[in-house]
Scaffold this motif. Structure first.
Motif, PDB file in Angstrom:
ATOM      1  N   LEU A   2      -1.820  -9.488  -3.441  1.00  0.00           N
ATOM      2  CA  LEU A   2      -2.284 -10.661  -2.711  1.00  0.00           C
ATOM      3  C   LEU A   2      -3.727 -10.473  -2.251  1.00  0.00           C
ATOM      4  O   LEU A   2      -4.108  -9.389  -1.844  1.00  0.00           O
ATOM      5  N   PHE A   6      -2.189  -9.005   5.606  1.00  0.00           N
ATOM      6  CA  PHE A   6      -1.315  -9.488   6.683  1.00  0.00           C
ATOM      7  C   PHE A   6      -0.585  -8.302   7.306  1.00  0.00           C
ATOM      8  O   PHE A   6      -0.487  -7.231   6.706  1.00  0.00           O
TER       9      PHE A   6
ATOM     10  N   ALA B  22       0.083  -6.080   1.892  1.00  0.00           N
ATOM     11  CA  ALA B  22      -0.005  -7.074   0.816  1.00  0.00           C
ATOM     12  C   ALA B  22       0.072  -6.452  -0.585  1.00  0.00           C
ATOM     13  O   ALA B  22       0.054  -7.178  -1.574  1.00  0.00           O
ATOM     14  N   THR B  24       1.621  -5.060  -3.896  1.00  0.00           N
ATOM     15  CA  THR B  24       2.912  -5.135  -4.584  1.00  0.00           C
ATOM     16  C   THR B  24       3.325  -3.728  -5.019  1.00  0.00           C
ATOM     17  O   THR B  24       2.492  -2.820  -5.148  1.00  0.00           O
ATOM     18  N   TYR B  27       1.419  -2.605  -8.089  1.00  0.00           N
ATOM     19  CA  TYR B  27       0.066  -2.112  -7.838  1.00  0.00           C
ATOM     20  C   TYR B  27       0.105  -0.669  -7.329  1.00  0.00           C
ATOM     21  O   TYR B  27      -0.686   0.181  -7.739  1.00  0.00           O
ATOM     22  N   CYS B  62       6.188  -6.714  -9.671  1.00  0.00           N
ATOM     23  CA  CYS B  62       5.130  -7.604  -9.183  1.00  0.00           C
ATOM     24  C   CYS B  62       5.666  -8.569  -8.140  1.00  0.00           C
ATOM     25  O   CYS B  62       4.898  -9.264  -7.482  1.00  0.00           O
ATOM     26  N   LEU B  65       6.951  -6.371  -2.487  1.00  0.00           N
ATOM     27  CA  LEU B  65       5.906  -5.670  -1.754  1.00  0.00           C
ATOM     28  C   LEU B  65       6.287  -4.188  -1.713  1.00  0.00           C
ATOM     29  O   LEU B  65       7.468  -3.860  -1.585  1.00  0.00           O
TER      30      LEU B  65
END
Lengths: 277, 151
Positions: A2, A6, B22, B24, B27, B62, B65
């Motif tokens: 994202l 947050f 944020a 994932t 990532y 993906c 989180l």
């Protein structure tokens, strides 16, 4: 990934979650309750969703309930659709939920997340509309049990700081004869042209539809027409189609006229299947 | 808290890693843990190339989180070694370019563990979660069925 940052909180009680929301809201964080979170992750990526504080409600035990208690089936809002399908306590819900997204994604998508989704199909609500379920919510004013027909008008009408805990459904509805079909323009996964779910209670047929209008609905007027068993099926459907809510979707999935054509056939299949029972 | 130190049990090994809220799971696996077997495809939960196994179930990494996976058991393609499904993919020529292969194998691996008696309906339902742009679907189905039949 994202493109914005947050804070992430995982409360373990309803009160903690409600208080956190109030606190974060007062501090301008635009907090968001988060269950499966697939909408925040996919829409956030393309700037269609935003928050500065995520409150993940999956750690709250009341939201994870899946049990038959006395004469009610209780389903928690954070149960994944896969968990509900595997347990198969409510076959109409199993069938309807099994058409949402794809199998792996349904391991992440939750019951509450689908019902409260921004994407308007919200197909998991259809069985609960048909079964006159009760909705248990919580917010700054405490817990409330409300008939679904009072709270689900196009979408779940939650006030700021409220969230869905459970849905309670009388067991006599979960074992009733049903029909559920999702018709797509092509392929076997993806958004619907139309999804029709139906339940037969005694000799009466109940019908709820997603994908026809920009909201899911159950229409008593449509049901009244479809239940005129002294008329031929085609007349019952003709009369029913004149009583649909508006607007009829007219988009890339299908034109309004094509949707009505598909709906006519789906209703005919549904009546044929359920009239036999 | 915008960042967290989380512990993932990855392929049987506990790994602590600092993540943004944020980030994932995909990532973090690729960028922070060096596990590049899970592939970034659509990043939108549609293609299945990033599928891993979380607590025994297939998961599109993906769509999760990394903080949600804190304390959970994660298996990636790097954690499979000489499993029947890997062998079956080779024997059945179940890949062409290979990009979708780790995701397909992780999905098939979970199916074999969860439903060793899966029927055609269930096989189709599970495999619909992954896309192969080389259209090697028939071979992938044969590979999976060859393992299920042996069970």
């Amino acid at each position: 990934m994202l493109p914005f940052d947050f804070d992430y909180y995982k409360p373990t009680s309803l009160k903690e979650a409600v208080d956190l929301y109030q606190y974060l809201d007062q501090h301008g964080k635009q907090p968001m309750f988060f269950s499966g979170g697939t909408e925040l992750i996919t829409l956030g990526r393309i700037d269609l969703a935003y928050t500065e504080a995520v409150i993940d409600i999956k750690g709250i035990s009341e939201c994870n309930v899946m049990q038959i208690s006395a004469d009610h089936l209780l389903l928690g809002s954070t149960l994944s659709l896969t968990k509900i399908e595997e347990a198969n306590l409510f076959p109409l819900l199993t069938k309807t939920a099994s058409e949402v997204a794809d199998h792996t994604a349904r391991g992440k998508i939750t019951l509450g997340g689908n019902i409260c989704a921004q994407i308007f199909y919200r197909e998991a609500v259809l069985p609960f509309l048909l079964a006159d379920s009760q909705v248990l919510i919580v917010g700054p004013d405490g817990k409330k049990m409300v008939p679904i027909h009072e709270l689900f008008l196009e979408k779940l009408q939650l006030k700021k700081g409220e969230f869905l805990i459970q849905l309670a459904t009388e067991t006599r509805f979960i074992s009733a004869p049903f029909y559920s079909f999702k018709r797509r323009q092509q392929w076997e996964t993806g958004y619907p042209l139309i999804t029709v779910a139906a339940l037969k209670i005694g000799q009466e047929v109940r019908v709820a539809i997603s994908g026809l209008c920009p909201f899911p609905f159950r229409s008593k007027e449509l049901e009244a027409s479809l239940n005129k068993r002294d008329l031929p099926v085609s007349s019952r459907i003709d009369e029913g189609l004149s009583k649909l809510p508006k607007p009829i979707l007219d988009d890339v999935e299908g034109s309004a006229n094509y949707r009505l054509f598909v709906l006519r056939n789906l209703l005919s299949d549904m009546l044929t299947a359920l009239d036999r029972i | 808290m915008k960042s967290h130190t989380i512990t993932l049990s990855i392929n049987g090994e506990n790994r602590s890693v600092m993540v943004r809220s944020a980030d994932t799971l995909l990532y973090v696996l690729r960028g922070k843990l060096g596990l590049t077997g899970a592939k970034p495809g659509c990043l939108n939960g549609d293609c299945g190339a990033c599928t891993v196994n979380v607590e025994g179930w297939p998961m599109k990494s993906c769509l999760m989180l990394a903080v949600e996976a804190d304390g959970k058991k994660v298996i990636t393609i790097e954690g499979l070694e000489n499993t029947p499904i890997q062998k079956a993919f080779v024997e059945n020529f179940a890949f062409q370019c290979g990009y979708c292969t780790p995701g397909f194998i992780m999905n098939c691996h979970s199916l074999i563990l969860k439903h060793p008696d899966a029927d055609d309906h269930r096989i189709k339902e599970w495999l619909e979660s992954n896309i192969c742009r080389c259209t090697g679907y028939a071979e992938i189905e044969s590979a999976l069925k060859s393992v299920l039949r042996k069970k």
